[in-house]
Design a protein around this motif. Structure first.
Motif, short mmCIF file in Angstrom:
data_model
loop_
_atom_site.label_atom_id
_atom_site.label_comp_id
_atom_site.label_asym_id
_atom_site.label_seq_id
_atom_site.Cartn_x
_atom_site.Cartn_y
_atom_site.Cartn_z
N VAL A 1 0.73 -1.28 -0.10
CA VAL A 1 -0.08 0.15 0.00
C VAL A 1 1.04 1.20 0.07
CG1 VAL A 1 -1.67 1.45 1.21
CG2 VAL A 1 -1.84 -1.23 1.32
N GLY A 2 0.69 2.11 -0.92
CA GLY A 2 1.44 3.40 -0.93
C GLY A 2 0.62 4.37 -1.63
N PHE A 3 1.27 5.60 -1.62
CA PHE A 3 0.36 6.87 -2.05
C PHE A 3 1.08 7.15 -3.44
CE2 PHE A 3 3.77 8.12 0.73
CZ PHE A 3 4.49 8.82 -0.08
N VAL A 4 0.13 7.95 -4.40
CA VAL A 4 0.68 8.28 -5.66
C VAL A 4 0.69 9.65 -5.59
CG1 VAL A 4 0.20 8.17 -8.29
CG2 VAL A 4 -0.27 6.02 -6.66
N ASP A 5 1.88 10.31 -5.89
CA ASP A 5 1.79 11.73 -6.15
C ASP A 5 1.35 12.30 -7.53
OD1 ASP A 5 3.56 14.23 -4.94
OD2 ASP A 5 3.34 14.37 -6.97
N PHE A 6 0.71 13.16 -7.47
CA PHE A 6 -0.10 13.64 -8.74
C PHE A 6 0.97 13.94 -9.99
CE2 PHE A 6 1.25 17.83 -7.26
CZ PHE A 6 1.57 18.61 -8.48
N THR A 7 1.78 14.26 -9.68
CA THR A 7 3.11 14.16 -10.98
C THR A 7 3.37 12.74 -11.51
OG1 THR A 7 5.01 13.97 -9.34
CG2 THR A 7 4.27 16.42 -9.93
N ASP A 8 2.85 11.63 -10.77
CA ASP A 8 3.32 10.35 -11.35
C ASP A 8 1.70 9.82 -11.78
OD1 ASP A 8 5.97 10.13 -10.56
OD2 ASP A 8 5.19 9.90 -8.35
N LEU A 9 0.90 10.56 -11.88
CA LEU A 9 -0.31 10.02 -12.48
C LEU A 9 -0.39 9.73 -13.86
CD1 LEU A 9 -2.90 12.42 -11.12
CD2 LEU A 9 -2.40 10.31 -10.29
N PHE B 1 -4.04 6.92 -3.45
CA PHE B 1 -3.08 5.59 -2.97
C PHE B 1 -3.32 4.50 -3.86
CE2 PHE B 1 -6.98 5.74 -0.75
CZ PHE B 1 -7.16 4.54 -0.41
N ALA B 2 -2.26 3.56 -3.93
CA ALA B 2 -2.14 2.54 -4.51
C ALA B 2 -2.08 1.21 -3.48
CB ALA B 2 -1.35 2.50 -5.70
N TRP B 3 -2.85 -0.09 -4.11
CA TRP B 3 -2.56 -1.16 -3.27
C TRP B 3 -2.80 -2.48 -4.00
CZ3 TRP B 3 -6.84 1.64 -3.38
CH2 TRP B 3 -8.40 0.99 -3.81
N LYS B 4 -2.01 -3.45 -3.56
CA LYS B 4 -2.08 -4.32 -4.60
C LYS B 4 -3.50 -5.15 -4.67
CE LYS B 4 2.72 -5.74 -4.35
NZ LYS B 4 3.88 -6.69 -3.76
N LYS B 5 -3.46 -5.73 -5.83
CA LYS B 5 -4.80 -6.36 -6.16
C LYS B 5 -5.08 -7.51 -5.41
CE LYS B 5 -5.36 -4.20 -10.87
NZ LYS B 5 -5.21 -4.40 -12.21
N SER B 6 -4.16 -8.08 -4.85
CA SER B 6 -4.24 -9.31 -4.15
C SER B 6 -4.82 -8.90 -2.79
CB SER B 6 -2.92 -10.03 -4.04
OG SER B 6 -2.04 -9.26 -3.63
N LEU B 7 -4.91 -7.66 -2.50
CA LEU B 7 -5.28 -7.03 -1.15
C LEU B 7 -6.79 -6.70 -1.43
CD1 LEU B 7 -4.03 -6.86 1.64
CD2 LEU B 7 -4.02 -4.65 1.20
N SER B 8 -7.65 -7.34 -0.53
CA SER B 8 -9.00 -6.99 -0.91
C SER B 8 -9.80 -6.47 0.42
CB SER B 8 -10.07 -7.94 -1.44
OG SER B 8 -11.31 -7.25 -1.94
N GLY B 9 -10.83 -6.25 0.37
CA GLY B 9 -11.76 -5.77 1.70
C GLY B 9 -13.02 -5.14 1.39
N PRO B 10 -13.64 -4.68 2.36
CA PRO B 10 -14.81 -3.69 2.04
C PRO B 10 -14.51 -2.24 1.28
CG PRO B 10 -14.98 -4.54 4.44
CD PRO B 10 -13.59 -4.77 3.97
N ALA B 11 -15.36 -1.78 0.48
CA ALA B 11 -15.04 -0.55 0.05
C ALA B 11 -14.58 0.57 1.09
CB ALA B 11 -16.11 -0.04 -0.82
N ALA B 12 -15.34 0.43 2.05
CA ALA B 12 -15.07 1.79 3.20
C ALA B 12 -13.90 1.55 3.78
CB ALA B 12 -16.25 1.62 4.26
N SER B 13 -13.32 0.31 3.89
CA SER B 13 -11.82 0.29 4.44
C SER B 13 -10.88 0.67 3.55
CB SER B 13 -11.75 -1.31 4.89
OG SER B 13 -11.23 -1.88 3.50
#
Lengths: 638, 309
Positions: A329-337, A608-620
């Motif tokens: 899990v990490g964040f994505v800076d707007f310059t990297d969009l 932010f970005a998280w691996k597709k292998s990671l899941s959970g309820p949308a709110a989380s």
């Protein structure tokens, strides 16, 4: 609840981690959909959101490790939940302490600025006696990791420790405002383990009380922490309810918290009521590892057994780790969009949404240089300046937010939606229009010289004159200091200055570091510099769930950087804080939006970005856009 | 009969003997020899060509390739190169080619101006220190030593942060004010060797005062060293300006320098917007390299030991 905190939002801005804006929805008018913006490749289904949240999927698997990126230079550095101002940030509170010690009431609710009672330790408080008495009922099933119940005494313990902290020094509590929490609590009683009754010194607005002040309460394990040395005896409630004893306990706990190297080994920190507890902490870089609290009594048992918070020194380094697949899990800076499609192809979900706060250019109402104070004191001038901001262009431009932002015209943004949003939060009261700005100036006695220098032609205080204290010949020319990071601040301010030049307003842009600006250009803390700056753009603020601007636009506000003072606003703020009206804060926000004490700018997404292998309820995952992570809901699929 | 003394009938003159190995030519003018040596250095010629090109490109180019470098247009940002925008547009929507021209103007102006400041200051200090000697020399050189021991970039960053609104003039003064130290040392060394030469002694014997000696003899004769150093100082100043811009302490809107452009472009390094990164980077490298070529060649030219005969 989240305290109004300059440090919080400003830190985010400076860290640059995630303030990014994505494909705007229809309300943003970008028309980016079904493939997202030109660079994001996402699909926009929610106004202001970047990309689309994937649905929850798969069968949860117990176990696994999730590595989470810390914001560069903003790692947590204080474990004890009574946090000093110097250590106070969303990163320390939301992305560290809250894993271990839950606030009495949990917020946000997904990406919405609201309390989620289903995840809270207590029910909503009941206000009686003209809101002077607050009765709080705790969930009897919420337990500490050692099996003992979380009781009203634990909540009272936190209040006493906070009182002790601010008595020793106001700087010992980052959310402290003199006269408010915890000062305004005159009596604390715990008639039963699940009942806490607080008596306040006067009537306060119930929403202000609940969402802005009492939400600061974090029950702490009095049965384990009420002592003054590691091997000392635990005091009884009768003893720690005496301020002198509470001070001694506070000093002990604060001293323990200063020793970062012992976070993983100190038994104090192992008594938690949150889903995770600390295992190790690296004081050299604030990286840390948490493991699941097997006795967590909240709504769900954590599936992920280990959380690794990974430190970084730059957003580039963090993004490189994402690209190499070394972060979950990490964040994505707007310059990297522009690289989001690649990131998605590498196996990540990417999503973003604005947090509940505001960014603005602050005006200095005390600056006498070039009669700026008199100029900016004119409402028509501020309205003209608002007309010169093209929010849509800023939101949509790949050179600014690239679609990853929501509209905001005042202290309560249009996105995310808040029940306290005024009507003018949703429709721009001063839409971009060079001609409107020009007309406003001309109709008030200014000789407008497009791309030249507009000067006051008709001095005086009449309705068609420049305004009191503005001599004839005064030019519309001043400086604007802006934070050199992130780049989007410069993009916004430069675009605004460029538009202003078209009506003959000269804004001399000067870049400074964030720390330089907030240290030097603030009327409350550096009044001697009042004549050195006219405008500043350091970022903005994160709102509490009850978005009063008491600390910012109140004449006595500790963050009233530009010395704004308006009796109408002061009255509205007083009503927000002290009246029984449910709509008082809406009125306040609407009034400030109209009066424009600063230039309100688009509300950036936290992406932010998280691996597709990671899941959970949308709110989380949604609540990550509000800086709050809920890893106990996450899981790897079987 | 008349006798004509000193005149010999043409026909009676003996034929001039051709010396073995051919005629020996008289000494050529120093500047012609230097020029000859300079133009024989191909890198110097290339360097000069590049500098001339960029001077024309930056100062004449905008009259031919007209662009709006004042009004931002965010909705026009990151346009790919096209017939309308030869090098595309940057993050603010400015035409990139026009932006490079504007940034180059600042780079060259600051390079030359700061170099001039540093040269004048350094030459005067070096000449005074070298000629006067003694305590004055000691004080001046220790002062130079102290300044040289300071981390230049750190000092400039502090000054840039303290004082607001960097302009071409203010940056030139700041950079120039910290770039004269090497010049001073070079000139001092040259003066120390010149002041004991016969022509200086002769001038002194004839009553020339120090001012006269400095302006009429020492500085003109140390000029070769100074000129060589100027070229390096221009290159260094452009580099330093780029570094300041890169660190966020460069010029402010609507002005721009190549360093500012590179600093902004770095944010998009991996995003495929190559036109905001490489062209300006190449320009910077070319100009700095060109000045270094010229400096090297000038050094070869003015140093008689390295000059081809």
């Amino acid at each position: 609840m989240r305290a109004l905190s300059k440090g919080a939002r400003a830190a985010v801005v400076v860290a640059g981690g995630a303030l990014i804006l994505a494909a705007c929805g229809s309300s943003a008018g970008s028309g980016k959909s079904g493939g997202g913006g030109p660079s994001n490749g996402g699909v926009t289904t929610v106004a202001g959101a970047y990309g689309q949240l994937p649905p929850q999927k798969g069968t949860p698997k117990m176990g696994g490790t999730v590595s989470i990126a810390e914001s560069p230079g903003a790692g947590p550095n204080w474990i004890f939940p009574v946090t000093p101002a110097a250590n106070s940030s969303v990163y320390t509170a939301y992305q560290f302490q809250n894993y271990m010690w839950r606030p009495m009431w949990w917020g946000p609710k997904g990406d919405q600025p609201a309390i989620d009672l289903s995840q809270s330790i207590a029910k909503a408080p009941v206000f009686t006696n003209n809101n002077k008495t607050v009765t709080i009922t705790l969930n009897p099933n919420w337990k500490w990791s050692d099996g003992k119940p979380v009781t009203s005494a634990d909540a009272a313990f936190d209040i006493w420790l906070t009182k002790a902290a601010v008595k020793i020094s106001p700087a010992n509590y980052g959310n402290y405002t003199p006269g408010l929490y915890p000062d305004f609590i005159t009596k604390i009683s715990t008639p039963s383990p699940t009942k806490l009754i607080l008596t306040l010194n006067k009537t306060y607005n119930q929403n202000f009380d609940f969402l802005n002040q009492l939400g600061l309460i974090v029950p702490l394990p009095s049965h384990a922490w009420a002592k003054t040395s590691a091997n000392g005896a635990v005091m009884s409630q009768a003893k720690w309810s005496q301020l002198s004893n509470a001070e001694a306990i506070y000093k002990f706990l604060a001293a323990q918290s200063k020793d970062l190297s012992t976070y993983g080994s100190n038994p104090l920190w192992q008594t938690v009521d949150g889903p995770y507890k600390i295992k190790s902490f690296d004081p050299s870089n604030d990286g840390n590892t948490l493991v699941a609290n097997e006795n967590y009594s909240g709504p769900v048992k954590p599936h992920i057994t280990t959380l690794q918070e990974v430190p970084f020194t730059s957003t580039e380094a963090e993004f490189n780790q994402l690209r190499s697949g070394n972060l979950d899990v990490g964040f994505v800076d707007f310059t990297d969009l522009k690289q989001v499609p690649t990131l998605k192809a590498d196996g990540y979900n990417v999503w973003g949404y604005p947090d509940f706060g505001w960014s603005y250019v602050d005006y200095n109402f005390k600056d006498q240089t070039g009669h700026f104070a008199q100029i900016i004191g004119q409402l028509y001038i501020r309205q003209a300046l608002a007309h010169l901001q093209d929010e849509q262009a800023v939101i949509q431009s790949p050179g600014a937010f690239d679609g990853a932002a929501g509209q905001a015209y005042g202290p309560v943004p249009a996105i995310p939606k808040s029940p306290f949003a005024p009507s003018n939060a949703l429709t721009n009261p001063y839409p971009f229009s060079i001609s409107s700005a020009k007309s406003l100036l001309q109709s008030h006695g200014w000789k407008v010289v497009p791309n030249g220098t507009t000067t006051c032609q008709k001095a005086g205080s009449g309705s068609n004159e420049c305004g009191a204290g503005i001599p004839a010949g005064t030019p519309l020319s001043w400086n604007l200091f802006y934070s050199n990071q992130p780049a989007v601040i410069q993009a916004q301010d430069q675009a605004w200055a460029s538009n202003a030049k078209q009506v003959g307003i000269t804004m001399s842009l000067v870049s400074k570091t964030f720390n330089y600006i907030i240290s030097n250009y603030s009327d409350p803390s550096s009044p001697k510099n009042d004549n050195q700056w006219a405008m500043e753009d350091f970022g903005g603020f994160t709102n509490s769930l009850y978005p009063t601007t008491n600390e910012v636009f109140n004449s006595t506000g500790s963050f009233d950087e530009g010395g704004f003072s308006n009796p109408q606003v002061d009255k509205a703020i007083t009503a927000s804080v002290s009246s029984l009206s449910n709509s008082a804060v809406q009125h306040e926000a609407g009034l400030i939006t109209s009066l424009q004490p600063g230039l309100f700018q688009p509300n950036a997404d936290l992406i932010f970005a998280w691996k597709k292998s990671l899941s959970g309820p949308a709110a989380s995952f949604e609540d990550a856009s509000q800086y709050q992570y809920s890893p106990e809901y996450w899981y790897y699929t079987k | 009969m008349s006798i004509v003394i000193g005149e010999v009938a043409e026909e009676l003159r003996p034929a001039e003997p051709i010396p073995e190995g051919g005629h020996v030519q008289g000494p050529r003018a120093g500047w012609r020899l230097a020029l000859s040596s300079f133009v024989e250095n191909k890198l110097a010629v290339v360097g000069s060509g590049i500098v001339i090109f960029f001077v024309l490109f930056c100062f004449v180019g905008p009259f031919i390739y007209r662009t709006n470098q004042v009004d931002t247009n965010l909705l026009n940002s990151f346009q790919a190169p096209s017939s309308q925008h030869w090098l595309g547009t940057d993050s603010y929507g400015f035409d990139e080619l026009g932006r490079i021209m504007k940034g180059g103007q600042a780079a060259l102006e600051i390079g030359f101006l700061s170099s001039a400041i540093a040269t004048v200051l350094g030459t005067l200090v070096g000449a005074v220190a070298g000629l006067v000697g003694g305590v004055i020399d000691g004080i001046l050189m220790r002062f130079v030593d102290i300044l040289l021991s300071l981390p230049l970039l750190f000092v400039i960053l502090i000054i840039s942060n303290r004082y607001n609104g960097a302009t071409v003039l203010s940056l030139s003064i700041i950079i120039g004010a910290f770039s004269w130290l090497v010049s001073a040392r070079l000139v001092r060394g040259e003066v120390l060797s010149l002041r004991v030469r016969d022509f200086v002694l002769a001038s002194r014997t004839m009553g020339a005062n120090k001012r006269h000696l400095i302006y009429k003899h020492l500085i003109p004769n140390a000029l070769g060293v100074v000129i060589v150093n100027i070229t390096f100082q221009v290159a260094d100043a452009i580099n330093l300006l780029a570094l300041l811009g890169f660190l966020g302490y460069g010029l402010n809107y609507p002005n721009v320098s190549w360093g500012d452009m590179l600093s902004n472009a770095l944010n998009y390094l991996s995003d495929g917007y190559w036109w905001v990164v490489y062209p300006v980077g190449i320009c910077l490298v070319l100009v700095v390299m060109a000045f270094n070529f010229i400096g090297d060649a000038l050094r070869d030219t003015v140093d008689v030991r390295l000059r081809r005969r």
